[in-house]
Structure formats: structure tokens, C-alpha cells
Design an enzyme around this catalytic site. Structure first.
Site, short mmCIF file in Angstrom:
data_model
loop_
_atom_site.label_atom_id
_atom_site.label_comp_id
_atom_site.label_asym_id
_atom_site.label_seq_id
_atom_site.Cartn_x
_atom_site.Cartn_y
_atom_site.Cartn_z
N LYS A 193 -21.82 8.51 41.91
CA LYS A 193 -20.95 9.49 42.58
C LYS A 193 -20.42 10.43 41.50
O LYS A 193 -19.50 10.11 40.76
CB LYS A 193 -19.78 8.80 43.30
CG LYS A 193 -18.92 9.78 44.08
CD LYS A 193 -17.49 9.55 43.69
CE LYS A 193 -16.55 10.69 43.88
NZ LYS A 193 -16.89 12.02 43.46
N GLY A 246 -13.04 8.34 34.06
CA GLY A 246 -12.12 9.29 34.68
C GLY A 246 -10.70 9.02 34.22
O GLY A 246 -10.48 8.44 33.15
N SER A 247 -9.75 9.41 35.03
CA SER A 247 -8.35 9.33 34.60
C SER A 247 -7.83 7.89 34.68
O SER A 247 -8.35 7.07 35.45
CB SER A 247 -7.50 10.24 35.49
OG SER A 247 -7.56 9.77 36.81
N THR A 248 -6.78 7.64 33.93
CA THR A 248 -6.18 6.30 33.95
C THR A 248 -5.63 5.97 35.33
O THR A 248 -5.77 4.85 35.81
CB THR A 248 -5.09 6.22 32.85
OG1 THR A 248 -5.75 6.36 31.59
CG2 THR A 248 -4.35 4.90 32.88
N GLY A 251 -8.43 4.95 37.47
CA GLY A 251 -8.93 3.67 36.95
C GLY A 251 -8.07 2.51 37.41
O GLY A 251 -8.58 1.44 37.77
N GLU A 268 -13.60 3.67 31.60
CA GLU A 268 -13.50 4.61 30.46
C GLU A 268 -12.49 5.66 30.87
O GLU A 268 -12.79 6.53 31.69
CB GLU A 268 -14.86 5.26 30.17
CG GLU A 268 -15.99 4.29 29.88
CD GLU A 268 -15.96 3.74 28.45
OE1 GLU A 268 -15.00 4.06 27.72
OE2 GLU A 268 -16.87 3.01 28.09
N CYS A 302 -12.02 13.38 26.64
CA CYS A 302 -11.15 12.20 26.70
C CYS A 302 -10.62 11.84 25.32
O CYS A 302 -9.52 11.33 25.19
CB CYS A 302 -11.90 11.03 27.32
SG CYS A 302 -13.49 10.73 26.54
N GLU A 399 -1.47 12.88 28.94
CA GLU A 399 -2.72 13.58 28.65
C GLU A 399 -2.65 14.96 29.31
O GLU A 399 -2.33 15.08 30.48
CB GLU A 399 -3.89 12.78 29.24
CG GLU A 399 -5.24 13.36 28.90
CD GLU A 399 -6.39 12.55 29.52
OE1 GLU A 399 -6.28 12.19 30.70
OE2 GLU A 399 -7.37 12.30 28.81
#
Ligand code: NAD
Length: 500
Positions: A193, A246-248, A251, A268, A302, A399
Site C-alpha cells: 500500500k 511512516g510516522s511514529t 506506527g 521504520e 526520516c 519532527e
């Protein structure tokens, strides 16, 4: 490829369909998403907006392929050959893919061609080699039972099954291959995806996958929004592994969602990586190095070196140098000659970056260069250096994912180390120094998945990659990928010496 009226090359666009079981299909409910070129803000095509039902079709196709005799019986070397063939097709279509990335993501064509597409070919070839090397081990046991038997065990590496690969928009083609190549090498099948912002190169890759002769269902691609496509993949009972970049925040949601079915997860995630410049660094390298640590890919990296931590004796020289370098970076459309920085990906991202910098300035931060949107249309933001930011301010903690670096001045290795580690993230870090002792002693103490010395953002498929703390879980790349896409299974046996 043809030329547009602006002399920009126009790639042949893949049809915005879903790749399911080897066929290109419309989303079941016919929904689409407009695709915008971030440098022009113009909609130039559409992709399918998949639904939970489309995810179900794709996962079943992947499971069907995974269980098939053809897939289970395929020699590892032949899975490797599929990846080699794909690498060759990517090479033959390298300019076309880079052009597509330039349109879709906005990054300069030379960057797309020599970094994204090159990484893609390298990763395919690297994992092609691994397909035949995922070996287990033979183990001599020391059993408690004194029954005259001799105990031995061996392990095999078993593919986890159907993998869901979920990717972001900053390196669209490279991220797609970072999921697909190891999954195939180690005998899994996959549903990819891609980000709803940048699906075009993944779709073109899908066409090349069909051309390379991958079995139907080995690789499936479902485009669409995080909810429902990503969420349905996480919830689907036949998905055994989620490999997410992707973003925390996303995640964390995925980790929570995966726990009820005990799915394997690799995450990641985001970062707030320090670039640490010591007073003894070679400034001819350190200043451009620190600048490109943050400004490469317009800060949408990242591992971007978004906190510039400088020893006090050289703070003025370094911050002035990085600001001058920033001002010299040509910003523009992907196909304008000599452009080094492209736009941010979307209006949403531009608003986020502008909003964070404005809030920082209102709170007393000092802008040394940049600090605003670049003139004209497109989601361009000026490379920006900010100083005088409180340790606990949002700019220093969160971030930004844009071309904005926060500079701070510190004294001595202990202070530098403490500042570098004073973050919830732990993805990357770089140390710039001429002193090999200091370099290694400091590297030892930095909590980050990758520490670079006198360089930054060097990624290589052979080198394990991943984050500590809130930057992720597990590792990909290198030999670590075996653990991400296979599980060890032990087979234990009793040999009977009396039978000889
Ligand atoms: P994002 O988390 O918003 O989206 C990433 C992907 O997840 C997209 O495909 C999105 O559609 C999907 N998604 C969104 N919500 C979901 C959900 N609830 N369930 C399942 N999938 C969902 O991230 P982004 O904005 O696309 O990318 C930027 C972020 O990615 C940054 O934080 C950056 O640091 C991170 N990133 C990390 C790495 C790394 O290797 N550590 C590499 C690149 C980017």
C-alpha cells in the site's frame, strides 16, 4: 516520453488501477483520488481509492499464491532471478521512472534518477542474492535426559507468509522495493500500500513486475488512503506481517492493531536526528555536510539532521556557513536544470512546516535564514536555519519533516552527548570531527540506529537500518532482513546409537 509546453518531459502514466492476483482492476466501488504535482499544484491524473473489500481480494490473492505449489516449489535461486529480471527492467526504464517520481513527488530529476532509482536497482540485486542464502543452523544439544540418545537440532528460516508493506511519500519507489524485494527473496508474498500522495512509481513498478513474470498474486498493489486500505491490511487475519515505514503516530496505531492477532511488525518511523559538529572538524566538509544532512530531499528525510548541535568555539562559523549554504541552494521544479531542492509534498505539509516555524518565532526563536514559503506556486519552503530555541520547545522536540534545522551551542563532549540524546527519537546521528578517538567514543554513547562519522544520510541495502526509542521497532536491510521476513523453526531429533 513526450515534452510538455514547459519543456518538462511527460512520462507515460500507469493506469490508476489496483494490481490484484496479476490483473489490473478498478476499485470495487469506483472511487478515485486526484494526484497533484506538488511543484505546480495541478491535478494531473487519478489513482484508485481502494476499500476494505479490495484489500480482502488482494490479501486472498497473496495467500493463494503463497500456498500454491508453484510458489512453495519455486527454487530460491529462481525467486532471485525474478528480482534480477525486475532490476534489469528498472534499469531499462530508469529515466522514465525518475521522470514519474519528479512529477509525483516533486524531487529533482537527477536526485530521483541517481538516488531513488539507483537505490531501487541496488536493492533488487542485493536481495536477489539473498534468496538462496537464508540458511538455518545445525545445533548440537545437551539434553537433560540420560537415555543413551544423541540429540541434534537444526533450524530453518520459514517465510512469515503474506506481508503488508505500507509506505510513505518521501522515497516512493525505493520504499516500495524495500518491502517487495526482501519479501520475495525470503519466500513471502506481499500486498503493497503506497502513500496516497505518491503511488505512481509503485504502479509503474507493478507493471514491470508483471512483465518480469512474477507469479500472479506474489506482489499485489492496493492504492488508497491509510483508512481504509492501511487499517484493513492491519486487521486482515491472513496478513501475518506488517512492514511499515511512516510516522511514529501511525506506527503506534499499527502496533496496537497488530497485537490482537500477534502479527509480526517492523516499524521504520520518524526521527529528530542530531548533527554534532566538534570544534576540530574539517569545516570544508562539516558545513556543507551539516547543511545537506537537513536540506536534502527538502528535509523530507526520516534521518534528516534536524538538530544542529555545535561546540561553542565554532558555533558562529558553522551556523553562518550552513545559512550561507542554504541560501545558495537552487529551489524549483524537478526538471529545471541545476535545481537541488524540490517542493514539500502537499499543502498540508507546507502548512505544518510554516506553522511550526511561525510558532517558534513567536516564542522568541531567531531565524538565521529562510523562514517562509518560497515565492510563486508550488509547495516550496525556503531552507531555514533557526537558533535560540528552548530545549523543550516544539521545534526542538517534534519532527518537522521540512527543510528546517534548529541550531544549538554546547560545551564539551558530555554536553554534546546529552543534547544529542535528549529526544524521544533515536533514528540517526552524525558526528563531524578530525579526532578518531572522540568520534568513536561519542558514537558509542549516542542512542541511534545509525551513527555516521563525517558523513550523514548514507544508506546502503547491505547496512542494517532502523530506529531506537520512538523511531521504530526491528531492522530492515542487510542480513537483518532475514529476521524481519522469516521466522526460525527448530527441528529437534533423537538419534539412537544402538541402531548402528
Ligand atoms: P504516515 O504515517 O502519515 O503515512 C505512512 C503510510 O501509512 C501511508 O501509506 C498512509 O496512507 C498509511 N497510513 C496512514 N494511517 C494509517 C493507519 N491508521 N493504518 C495503516 N496505515 C496507515 O507518514 P507520511 O506522512 O506518509 O511519511 C512521513 C513520515 O514517515 C515521517 O514521520 C518520516 O520520518 C517517516 N519515515 C520514516 C522512515 C524510516 O525508515 N524510519 C523513512 C521514511 C519516512
Amino acid at each position: 516520453m513526450t515534452q510538455s509546453k514547459h519543456d518538462f518531459p511527460i512520462p507515460t502514466l500507469p493506469a490508476g488501477k489496483l494490481l490484484i492476483g496479476g490483473a489490473w482492476l478498478d476499485a470495487e466501488d469506483g472511487q478515485t483520488i486526484d494526484v497533484v504535482n506538488p511543484a505546480t499544484e495541478q491535478v494531473y491524473t487519478q489513482i484508485a481509492a481502494g476499500s476494505a473489500r479490495d484489500v480482502d481480494r488482494a490479501v486472498r490473492a497473496a495467500q493463494g499464491c503463497f500456498e500454491s505449489k508453484a510458489w512453495q516449489g519455486m527454487r530460491p535461486l529462481d525467486r532471485g532471478r525474478l528480482l534480477e529480471r525486475l532490476a534489469l527492467l528498472v534499469e531499462e526504464n530508469a529515466d522514465e521512472l525518475a521522470t514519474l517520481e519528479g512529477w509525483d513527488n516533486g524531487k529533482p530529476f537527477p536526485v530521483a534518477r541517481h538516488i531513488d532509482v539507483q537505490f531501487t536497482m541496488d536493492a533488487l540485486r542485493y536481495y536477489a542474492g539473498w534468496a538462496s542464502k537464508a540458511a538455518g543452523e545445525y545445533i548440537a544439544l545437551s539434553p537433560f535426559a540420560n537415555d543413551g540418545g544423541i540429540y541434534r537440532a537444526y533450524t530453518e528460516r520459514r517465510p512469515v507468509g503474506v506481508v503488508a508493506g505500507i509506505t510513505p511519500w518521501n522515497f516512493p519507489l525505493g520504499q516500495a522495493v524495500q518491502k517487495i524485494a526482501p519479501a520475495i527473496a525470503f519466500g513471502c508474498t506481499i500486498v503493497l500500500k503506497p502513500s496516497e500522495e505518491t503511488s505512481m512509481t509503485a504502479l509503474r513498478l507493478g507493471e514491470l513486475i508483471c512483465e518480469a513474470g512474477f507469479p500472479d498474486g506474489a506482489v499485489n498493489i492496493v492504492t488508497g488512503y491509510g483508512d481504509p486500505v492501511g487499517t484493513s491490511l492491519v486487521d486482515h487475519p491472513l496478513v501475518r506481517k506488517i512492514s511499515f515505514t511512516g510516522s511514529t503516530a501511525t506506527g503506534q496505531r499499527i502496533l496496537a492493531g497488530a497485537s490482537s492477532q500477534m502479527k509480526r511488525v517492523t516499524l521504520e518511523l520518524g526521527g529528530k536526528s542530531p548533527t554534532i559538529v566538534l570544534a576540530d572538524a574539517d569545516m570544508d566538509q562539516a558545513i556543507p555536510g551539516a547543511a545537506m544532512a537537513i536540506f536534502a530531499n527538502s528535509g523530507q528525510l526520516c534521518t534528516a539532521g534536524s538538530r544542529l548541535i555545535v561546540e561553542d568555539a565554532v558555533y558562529d562559523e558553522v551556523t553562518k556557513g550552513v545559512a550561507e549554504f542554504a541560501k545558495s541552494l537552487p529551489i524549483g521544479h524537478a526538471f529545471t536544470p541545476d535545481v537541488m531542492l524540490g517542493p514539500l509534498i502537499s499543502q498540508r505539509q507546507l502548512d505544518k512546516v510554516s506553522g511550526m516555524v511561525s510558532a517558534g518565532v513567536e516564542a522568541g526563536a531567531q531565524v538565521l535564514c529562510g523562514g517562509g514559503r518560497a515565492a510563486g506556486s508550488g509547495y516550496f519552503y525556503q531552507p531555514t536555519v533557526v537558533a535560540n530555541v528552548d530545549t523543550d520547545a516544539q521545534l526542538n522536540r517534534e519532527e518537522i519533516f521540512g527543510p528546517v534545522v534548529i541550531a544549538s551551542k554546547l560545551t564539551g563532549l558530555n554536553q554534546l552527548k546529552a543534547a544529542a540524546n535528549d529526544t524521544e527519537y533515536g533514528l540517526g546521528a552524525s558526528i563531524w570531527t578530525s579526532d578518531i578517538n572522540k568520534a568513536h567514543l561519542l558514537a558509542d554513547q549516542i542512542d541511534a540506529g545509525t551513527v555516521w562519522i563525517n558523513t550523514h544520510n548514507v544508506l546502503d541495502t547491505a547496512m542494517p537500518f532502523g530506529g531506537m526509542k520512538m523511531s521504530g521497532l526491528g531492522r530492515e536491510f542487510g542480513s537483518e532482513a532475514i529476521h524481519a521476513f522469516t521466522e526460525a523453526k527448530a527441528v529437534c531429533m533423537r538419534l539412537d546409537p544402538s541402531k548402528i
